[in-house]
Design an enzyme around this catalytic site. Structure first.
Site, PDB file in Angstrom:
ATOM      1  N   CYS A  10       0.839  -1.206   0.000  1.00  0.00           N
ATOM      2  CA  CYS A  10       0.000   0.000   0.000  1.00  0.00           C
ATOM      3  C   CYS A  10       0.879   1.264   0.000  1.00  0.00           C
ATOM      4  O   CYS A  10       1.466   1.579  -1.022  1.00  0.00           O
ATOM      5  CB  CYS A  10      -0.978  -0.044   1.177  1.00  0.00           C
ATOM      6  SG  CYS A  10      -2.414   1.041   0.959  1.00  0.00           S
ATOM      7  N   HIS A  70      -3.776  -5.590   0.251  1.00  0.00           N
ATOM      8  CA  HIS A  70      -3.347  -6.076   1.568  1.00  0.00           C
ATOM      9  C   HIS A  70      -3.511  -7.587   1.716  1.00  0.00           C
ATOM     10  O   HIS A  70      -4.490  -8.072   2.276  1.00  0.00           O
ATOM     11  CB  HIS A  70      -4.142  -5.362   2.658  1.00  0.00           C
ATOM     12  CG  HIS A  70      -3.862  -3.897   2.745  1.00  0.00           C
ATOM     13  ND1 HIS A  70      -2.803  -3.385   3.476  1.00  0.00           N
ATOM     14  CD2 HIS A  70      -4.485  -2.839   2.181  1.00  0.00           C
ATOM     15  CE1 HIS A  70      -2.801  -2.058   3.362  1.00  0.00           C
ATOM     16  NE2 HIS A  70      -3.802  -1.713   2.583  1.00  0.00           N
ATOM     17  N   GLU A  95      -1.469  -9.195   3.592  1.00  0.00           N
ATOM     18  CA  GLU A  95      -0.908  -9.485   4.916  1.00  0.00           C
ATOM     19  C   GLU A  95      -1.950  -9.589   6.018  1.00  0.00           C
ATOM     20  O   GLU A  95      -1.663 -10.045   7.128  1.00  0.00           O
ATOM     21  CB  GLU A  95       0.126  -8.412   5.301  1.00  0.00           C
ATOM     22  CG  GLU A  95      -0.419  -7.104   5.846  1.00  0.00           C
ATOM     23  CD  GLU A  95      -0.986  -6.151   4.791  1.00  0.00           C
ATOM     24  OE1 GLU A  95      -1.354  -5.019   5.171  1.00  0.00           O
ATOM     25  OE2 GLU A  95      -1.043  -6.528   3.610  1.00  0.00           O
TER      26      GLU A  95
END
Length: 254
Positions: A91, A175, A177
């Site tokens: 990001c 994202h 993660e």
């Protein structure tokens, strides 16, 4: 092994999540620092870094006046890529790498928040198991162009550059993660909830989307982050080998 990966975090809730899980699984050391507001940050020795991870955050990638540490992060990213050291940006981190390599940063036509599809543009070993399209978690306003010479990997309807590869660097605008525990931390953060509501979403809606999308996202995240961890581990072994070879040898006494 003494070489470590440096993880640069910008706000408490934008944690590396599944990224450091991949490091833990192979016993690769890492250090998490927040240097975003430091003009002259105290960073680990560059030669001892096995890789660099730059996480997300609400600030702009080139907002050097308010967050002077961002300039140091961009400089570190450029230096790491120049010597083929593995770099991963998520990001804001994706935008920091791109702008450090000369790409333009600008405001997107609209915020991209919540789960939505990205399309694979080009196949790479990081994404070898990835279908042509997959729903992932987005949370951004700014977007970047593609750095000169970089390989575009993914795009979405609203964002032309969702993932790219530039030398040893991988940038992800989305994202991967975020697991279930980290998602709940995001939903406990007032500024994130405010963004979500402004984009027309809700906590319950996001949880439902996560439950639906995660069975496909999780294997992709594992592949991407274990691949990155393996590259960092190889770099770490090379660092340690050079250090061992440079140590003075004990004299042989006959």
């Amino acid at each position: 092994m003494t070489a470590q990966v440096l993880v640069l975090q910008h706000v408490p809730w934008e944690k590396p999540g599944r990224i450091v899980t991949a490091f833990d699984e192979i016993g690769l050391g890492y250090q998490i620092l927040n240097i975003v507001d430091e003009k002259k940050p105290d960073l680990p020795a560059f030669d001892e870094l096995a890789g660099v991870v730059i996480m997300g955050g609400p600030m702009g990638a080139t907002d050097y006046d308010r967050h002077p540490g961002l300039k140091a992060e961009a400089k570190l990213a450029r230096a790491a890529i120049a010597v083929n050291k593995p770099v991963l940006g998520v990001c804001l981190g994706h935008q920091i790498i791109a702008t450090a390599l000369g790409a333009k940063l600008h405001r997107g036509e609209r915020p991209e928040i919540g789960f939505g599809p990205i399309k694979r543009v080009d196949k790479h070993d990081y994404f070898s198991m990835w279908d042509k399209q997959i729903d992932v978690l987005h949370w951004h306003n700014d977007v970047v162009g593609l750095p000169e010479g970089a390989q575009l990997l993914a795009r979405s309807e609203a964002t032309k550059v969702q993932a790219f590869r530039a030398g040893s660097a991988l940038g992800l605008q989305f994202h991967l993660e975020v697991g279930s525990a980290l998602l709940e931390e995001w939903l406990d953060e007032p500024s994130m909830v405010k963004d979500l509501k402004a984009a027309g979403g809700s906590k319950s809606q996001l949880r439902e989307q996560f439950a639906r999308c995660n069975p496909l996202i999780h294997p992709l995240a594992d592949q991407v982050f274990t691949g990155f961890a393996a590259r960092c581990n190889s770099y770490a072994r090379a660092i340690d080998k050079r250090a061992e070879e440079s140590r003075p040898k004990d004299p042989v006494i006959s």
